[in-house]
Design an enzyme around this catalytic site. Structure first.
Site, PDB file in Angstrom:
ATOM      1  N   GLU A 151      17.706  12.209 -26.774  1.00 30.65           N
ATOM      2  CA  GLU A 151      18.422  13.317 -26.134  1.00 30.65           C
ATOM      3  C   GLU A 151      19.856  12.946 -25.788  1.00 30.65           C
ATOM      4  O   GLU A 151      20.482  13.570 -24.930  1.00 30.65           O
ATOM      5  CB  GLU A 151      17.677  13.772 -24.878  1.00 30.65           C
ATOM      6  CG  GLU A 151      17.563  12.736 -23.778  1.00 30.65           C
ATOM      7  CD  GLU A 151      16.314  11.874 -23.890  1.00 30.65           C
ATOM      8  OE1 GLU A 151      15.878  11.356 -22.850  1.00 30.65           O
ATOM      9  OE2 GLU A 151      15.777  11.729 -25.003  1.00 30.65           O
TER      10      GLU A 151
ATOM     11  N   ASP B 139      23.742  13.258 -21.902  1.00 35.00           N
ATOM     12  CA  ASP B 139      22.306  12.957 -21.868  1.00 35.00           C
ATOM     13  C   ASP B 139      21.586  14.125 -21.201  1.00 35.00           C
ATOM     14  O   ASP B 139      21.909  14.480 -20.050  1.00 35.00           O
ATOM     15  CB  ASP B 139      22.045  11.670 -21.090  1.00 35.00           C
ATOM     16  CG  ASP B 139      20.599  11.206 -21.228  1.00 35.00           C
ATOM     17  OD1 ASP B 139      20.296  10.527 -22.210  1.00 35.00           O
ATOM     18  OD2 ASP B 139      19.783  11.562 -20.359  1.00 35.00           O
TER      19      ASP B 139
END
Length: 377
Positions: free
Chosen positions: A297, A255
């Site tokens: 993301e 992440d």
């Protein structure tokens, strides 16, 4: 059964004209498949070349023989060009024109020998047909079911030209002369008359199958990063883990840290480029594994590594991204990534993702830009 060769010849011409139109029409509807235009041109050249022989009514002049056979040899070379276009490979015009050049250079020396003319045209035609079959077999971008049928038909063309060269079989003689013909010419004439619709159908099927394969692959690729999307990742991960059985398999969950703080001040172009950079780094570091963008993301990878090796791989990826993604589109962003790692020998993909997500949560809590294993306490 008594064959009416002129009628068979007319059927051959009609079929060729119809499928010439169909190939060009299919290309007009789908300009991305340029091979259809090449194959349509090959059929057109055959149609014109045979048309010249029909006009000659079985008694062609040397000039007619020169031009008609040039067109037929060119048709085979264009057929080969279409196969290269289908594979998205460069087309060399000199190599396509070489057969016609050889025919024109040799013709003055063999114009008085019909047998030699037939052997030369057969050799040149068989050569291009063989090159076409090799092109589809050796250089196919993606293996399609219709490839097999096309290769078999092209090899059939090789055999046909070898036989007509050896037996002295002439299409003009067998299809348009009402009179004695060499033994076996009837079977060959019927074969070639039915061959044209068959190979045209296969070419159309190849184009259709290629487009369907393209759309299927596009549905599994993230359009921004050009790496597998969530659906492709989950399918690939499940398949990989079912193969591994009780071998340790690790899930890495990535992440990007504070990604919203990149998009807001610098704009989405910079943010998108950051995602592209990480996608590229992930594909470079996990060439033999399964990886993909899960959304936003967040990225993930499934690798056939134990916990220690998976942790080292995750650390390499984290360090590479931190080193590369400092300056993006002229902006200093200093973006980093946090990684959660989970390993199991009999776990499901869902289990590993859940464990890796827990580890990722701890990585965020520890200040981000770190790799945390699910087993760590």
């Amino acid at each position: 059964m008594q064959l009416d060769f002129p009628t068979l010849g007319a059927v051959f011409m009609l079929n060729t004209a119809i499928f010439t139109a169909l190939l060009f029409f299919a290309w007009a509807l789908n300009r991305q498949v340029k091979a259809l235009a090449w194959w349509g041109l090959a059929f057109l050249l055959i149609l014109v070349g045979m048309g010249l022989m029909v006009v000659a009514q079985g008694a062609p002049t040397l000039a007619t023989l020169l031009v008609a056979n040039s067109l037929l040899i060119a048709a085979y070379s264009v057929l080969y060009g279409g196969c290269r276009a289908f594979n998205a490979r460069p087309i060399s015009l000199p190599s396509l024109g070489a057969g016609v050049v050889v025919w024109w250079v040799a013709f003055p020396f063999i114009s008085d020998s019909s047998a030699t003319r037939l052997v030369l045209t057969s050799v040149l035609s068989a050569g291009y047909a063989l090159m076409s079959a090799w092109e589809l077999w050796r250089h196919a971008r993606h293996r399609l079911a219709s490839h097999v049928a096309a290769i078999i038909l092209l090899l059939g063309l090789v055999g046909f030209n070898a036989l007509r060269g050896a037996l002295g079989f002439s299409l003009a003689q067998s299809l348009w002369i009402a009179g004695p013909v060499p033994p076996g010419s009837g079977a060959m004439a019927i074969g070639i008359a039915t061959f044209m619709p068959t190979i045209a159908f296969v070419f159309l099927s190849m184009a259709k199958e290629q487009r369907e394969d393209h759309y299927k692959r596009a549905a599994l690729i993230d359009p921004l990063t050009r790496i597998p999307n969530r659906r492709a990742f989950l399918e690939g991960a499940s398949a990989l883990m079912s193969q591994q059985r009780e071998t340790p398999t690790s899930c890495l969950l990535f992440d990007l840290d504070n990604f919203k703080q990149i998009n807001d001040p610098y704009g989405h172009k910079v943010g998108d480029h950051v995602l592209e950079i990480f996608g590229s780094i992930l594909s470079d570091h996990v060439p033999g594994g399964v990886y993909g963008r899960l959304g936003g993301e967040e990225f993930s990878a499934i690798v056939c590594l134990d916990e220690d090796d998976a942790g080292r791989l995750a650390e390499h990826i984290r360090h590479s991204f931190e080193s590369i993604a400092k300056i993006v589109r002229g902006q200093r962003v200093d973006v980093t990534v946090s990684v959660g790692c989970a390993t199991g020998a009999t776990s499901t993909v869902k289990d590993l993702l859940r464990q890796a997500d827990t580890a990722l949560y701890r990585a965020k809590a520890q200040g981000r830009n770190v790799v945390v294993s699910a087993s760590a306490r």
